[in-house]
Motif scaffolding. Structure first.
Motif, PDB file in Angstrom:
ATOM      1  N   LEU A   1       0.849  -1.201   0.000  1.00 24.32           N
ATOM      2  CA  LEU A   1       0.000   0.000   0.000  1.00 24.32           C
ATOM      3  C   LEU A   1       0.881   1.246   0.000  1.00 24.32           C
ATOM      4  CD1 LEU A   1      -1.697  -2.337   1.668  1.00 24.32           C
ATOM      5  CD2 LEU A   1      -3.320  -0.498   1.843  1.00 24.32           C
ATOM      6  N   CYS A   2       1.897   1.212  -0.854  1.00 23.65           N
ATOM      7  CA  CYS A   2       2.737   2.388  -1.069  1.00 23.65           C
ATOM      8  C   CYS A   2       3.677   2.602   0.134  1.00 23.65           C
ATOM      9  CB  CYS A   2       1.829   3.576  -1.317  1.00 23.65           C
ATOM     10  SG  CYS A   2       2.650   5.131  -1.581  1.00 23.65           S
ATOM     11  N   GLU A   3       4.506   3.629   0.026  1.00 25.38           N
ATOM     12  CA  GLU A   3       5.533   3.859   1.037  1.00 25.38           C
ATOM     13  C   GLU A   3       5.164   4.989   1.991  1.00 25.38           C
ATOM     14  OE1 GLU A   3       5.724   4.931  -2.057  1.00 25.38           O
ATOM     15  OE2 GLU A   3       6.498   6.982  -2.042  1.00 25.38           O
ATOM     16  N   ARG A   4       5.925   5.060   3.080  1.00 25.85           N
ATOM     17  CA  ARG A   4       5.913   6.229   3.974  1.00 25.85           C
ATOM     18  C   ARG A   4       7.373   6.623   4.156  1.00 25.85           C
ATOM     19  NH1 ARG A   4       1.913   2.798   6.941  1.00 25.85           N
ATOM     20  NH2 ARG A   4       3.705   1.729   7.818  1.00 25.85           N
ATOM     21  N   GLU A   5       7.620   7.909   4.156  1.00 28.83           N
ATOM     22  CA  GLU A   5       8.986   8.365   4.448  1.00 28.83           C
ATOM     23  C   GLU A   5       9.024   8.811   5.903  1.00 28.83           C
ATOM     24  OE1 GLU A   5      11.498  10.422   1.853  1.00 28.83           O
ATOM     25  OE2 GLU A   5      12.862  10.446   3.566  1.00 28.83           O
ATOM     26  N   CYS A   6      10.009   8.292   6.643  1.00 30.08           N
ATOM     27  CA  CYS A   6      10.090   8.562   8.097  1.00 30.08           C
ATOM     28  C   CYS A   6      11.497   9.022   8.470  1.00 30.08           C
ATOM     29  CB  CYS A   6       9.746   7.308   8.880  1.00 30.08           C
ATOM     30  SG  CYS A   6       8.272   6.467   8.336  1.00 30.08           S
ATOM     31  N   SER A   7      12.097   9.871   7.640  1.00 34.58           N
ATOM     32  CA  SER A   7      13.493  10.255   7.894  1.00 34.58           C
ATOM     33  C   SER A   7      13.637  11.362   8.931  1.00 34.58           C
ATOM     34  CB  SER A   7      14.157  10.699   6.582  1.00 34.58           C
ATOM     35  OG  SER A   7      14.076   9.671   5.632  1.00 34.58           O
ATOM     36  N   ILE A   8      12.531  12.023   9.281  1.00 34.11           N
ATOM     37  CA  ILE A   8      12.651  13.048  10.329  1.00 34.11           C
ATOM     38  C   ILE A   8      12.589  12.332  11.669  1.00 34.11           C
ATOM     39  CG2 ILE A   8      11.559  15.070  11.409  1.00 34.11           C
ATOM     40  CD1 ILE A   8      12.950  15.766   8.777  1.00 34.11           C
ATOM     41  N   GLN A   9      13.770  12.197  12.272  1.00 30.31           N
ATOM     42  CA  GLN A   9      13.890  11.413  13.507  1.00 30.31           C
ATOM     43  C   GLN A   9      14.762  12.147  14.509  1.00 30.31           C
ATOM     44  OE1 GLN A   9      15.808   7.718  12.410  1.00 30.31           O
ATOM     45  NE2 GLN A   9      14.098   7.044  11.145  1.00 30.31           N
ATOM     46  N   ARG A  10      14.535  11.815  15.770  1.00 34.46           N
ATOM     47  CA  ARG A  10      15.421  12.279  16.833  1.00 34.46           C
ATOM     48  C   ARG A  10      15.774  11.053  17.664  1.00 34.46           C
ATOM     49  NH1 ARG A  10      14.536  13.488  21.995  1.00 34.46           N
ATOM     50  NH2 ARG A  10      16.255  14.604  22.963  1.00 34.46           N
ATOM     51  N   LYS A  11      17.037  10.813  17.828  1.00 38.28           N
ATOM     52  CA  LYS A  11      17.514   9.614  18.525  1.00 38.28           C
ATOM     53  C   LYS A  11      16.868   8.360  17.946  1.00 38.28           C
ATOM     54  CE  LYS A  11      18.957  11.422  22.943  1.00 38.28           C
ATOM     55  NZ  LYS A  11      18.938  11.230  24.376  1.00 38.28           N
TER      56      LYS A  11
END
Ligand code: ADP
Length: 500
Positions: free
Chosen positions: A229-239
């Motif tokens: 069902l397509c992608e999600r981008e989750c590059s905004i991260q802290r620790k």
């Protein structure tokens, strides 16, 4: 229809926004919902959204959501037919799935065997290799001791990352850039893994500098069908913890999207996967992707997928778990616009994102058709000090990325969370950052980009948030002794760190 185990009742073994989220869909499907009343949160909002409240407040340990014996006993006592674990807590614990099976209760998740297999990061990597899904160079199995760690790291080449086999929530992970640091980091990662997961086993993987974290939502049933069902981008991260997610990803072109989606589905087929799940990848600058891990449950960030593909993922979970064949086909999955999720946490950005708690004095969410707010709170409710810090997820849907950013900034101006410190000022800074606006970011974005004094703004709150972030980053640079940091973290604070 044969093989269908239709349920009429569901125990939700979770709290907060996800308990409400699950109850909403279950009720729509005509399933009676049960929620757990705990000693820590006897007036929680989710208890108002379920049909029945199960009082387990005699358990004062603060760990009732982890107590398999008690949960099964309550389900048996009340004749409840199914258990939904949500995310975190027991959601990826094969023992709960096993106990459900033994007690003829339907577990809303894959089988205990598959959870066990994919919950072991090293075993999951091996399955990915068998499915011809690209992986990063890594140790072939668990690393026995620091000497072996040294040998493997020099074969792979620095930098490397030491990872807990049972890892989650960014714990038990250490980056090593030089051979001299290896022994110490090995010890730290292994000790942390032991205390967080009761399993000290670690493995070593090549560390990718500044990657993008892109994950694929999958859906499979008990009849051999599997789609993405397509992608999600989750590059905004802290620790290593996600703060903002979006779908689709501006980094992927149509061909890459198909390759990642096909790889994720191939992995599902390899392991006989039969539920919803998430296959996580890292991508490098050259556009190569590498399997990282698979999560065998609903994700915090599932609403961005729901927004763009128009599928209720909790409904799909409930249907495939009961044995219904999936109605959706790959060609039915079409991307409609863009969506972002902002995780508003009860944290003080001015003191290094220190968790806050207390009474929510005001919670005002603008009513607009492009905003979905999933929250476990409302005014008058208490954010306790013993669970994770998520106050609300703001999910904004628009026609394209620019439209979503514009709408999100409007929402951030109007939204009001009073009584506890929260991360709204952080998101205002982030969504105004020119590189973020261009889609030009990776998992190091917070450490690298937001440190720059680019922010010329009259808004004191936002300026203070940036200064605080700068101070935090300076702090982690000077405090090199990660052991020290770990030791100083009180048990209270550790218990607050989320596991998802
Ligand atoms: P957890 O299960 O603890 O959440 P993950 O394996 O999902 O851990 O990794 C979390 C984050 O850690 C990733 O999104 C990424 O930012 C970072 N990470 C993990 N493995 C690597 C790697 N090999 N190279 C670079 N970053 C990594």
């Amino acid at each position: 229809m044969s093989g269908i185990k239709k349920i009429a009742s569901l125990l939700i073994v979770n709290r907060g926004e996800i308990a409400i989220r699950i109850a909403k869909t279950a009720s729509r499907l005509g399933i009676r919902t049960y929620g757990l009343l705990t000693a820590q949160e006897p007036n929680a909002l989710y208890l108002e959204k379920v049909d029945e409240v199960v009082d387990v407040s005699d358990d004062l340990s603060g760990k009732v959501f982890l107590n398999i014996e008690r949960i099964i006993a309550e389900a048996n006592r009340l004749g409840i037919e199914a258990i939904h674990p949500g995310y975190g807590f027991l959601s990826e614990n094969p023992e709960l799935a096993q106990a459900c099976k033994e007690n003829d209760i339907l577990f809303i998740g894959p089988s205990a065997e598959v959870i066990r297999l994919m919950g072991d990061k090293e075993a999951a990597r091996q399955q990915a290799e068998l499915a011809k899904v690209p992986v990063l160079p890594a140790s072939e199995s668990v690393v026995k001791d620091a000497t072996e760690a040294g040998r493997i790291a020099s074969e792979i080449g620095f930098p490397v990352i030491i990872k807990a086999v049972a890892g989650g929530g960014g714990k038990g992970m250490r980056i090593v850039r030089q051979a001299e640091e290896l022994e110490r980091m090995y010890r730290i990662a292994s000790n942390e893994a032991q205390s967080a997961f009761g399993n000290a086993s670690v493995f070593i993987e090549k560390y990718l500098e500044n990657p993008r974290h892109i994950e694929i939502q999958v859906l499979a049933d008990k009849h051999g069908a599997a789609i993405n069902l397509c992608e999600r981008e989750c590059s905004i991260q802290r620790k290593h913890q996600k703060l903002l997610e979006e779908a689709p990803s501006s980094y992927l072109n149509q061909q890459q999207r198909k390759v990642l989606g096909d790889d994720a589905v191939r992995l599902c087929r390899q392991v006989g996967y039969d539920h919803i799940g998430t296959v996580e990848f890292l991508m490098d600058d050259a556009g190569h992707h590498y399997f990282m891990e698979m999560n065998t449950r609903i994700q915090v960030e599932h609403p961005v997928t729901e927004s763009i593909v128009g599928v209720d993922l909790v409904e799909q979970q409930l249907l495939v778990a009961q044995g219904y064949p999936m109605q959706l086909k790959q060609e039915d999955i079409k991307i409609n616009g863009w969506a972002m999720e902002l995780r508003i946490n009860a944290e003080d950005v001015q003191t290094n994102f220190a968790p806050d708690f207390g009474v929510v004095e005001k919670q005002a969410i603008p009513a607009c058709d492009y905003l979905r707010c999933d929250s476990g709170y409302k005014a008058g409710k208490v954010i306790p000090d013993c669970f994770d810090s998520l106050i609300a997820k703001l999910i904004i849907h628009g026609k394209d990325r620019a439209d979503v950013i514009e709408k999100a900034l409007k929402v951030l101006e109007e939204v009001q969370f009073e009584g506890v410190k929260n991360t709204v000022p952080f998101f205002k800074a982030l969504l105004n950052h020119p590189e973020f606006v261009k889609g030009n970011y990776n998992t190091s974005f917070l450490e690298t980009q937001l440190t720059k004094p680019y922010w010329v703004e009259e808004d004191e709150e936002q300026a203070a948030a940036l200064l605080a972030m700068q101070a935090y980053l300076n702090h982690i640079e000077t405090v090199k002794g990660e052991m020290l940091e770990h030791k100083q973290m009180s048990a209270w604070k550790q218990s607050r760190q989320s596991m998802f």
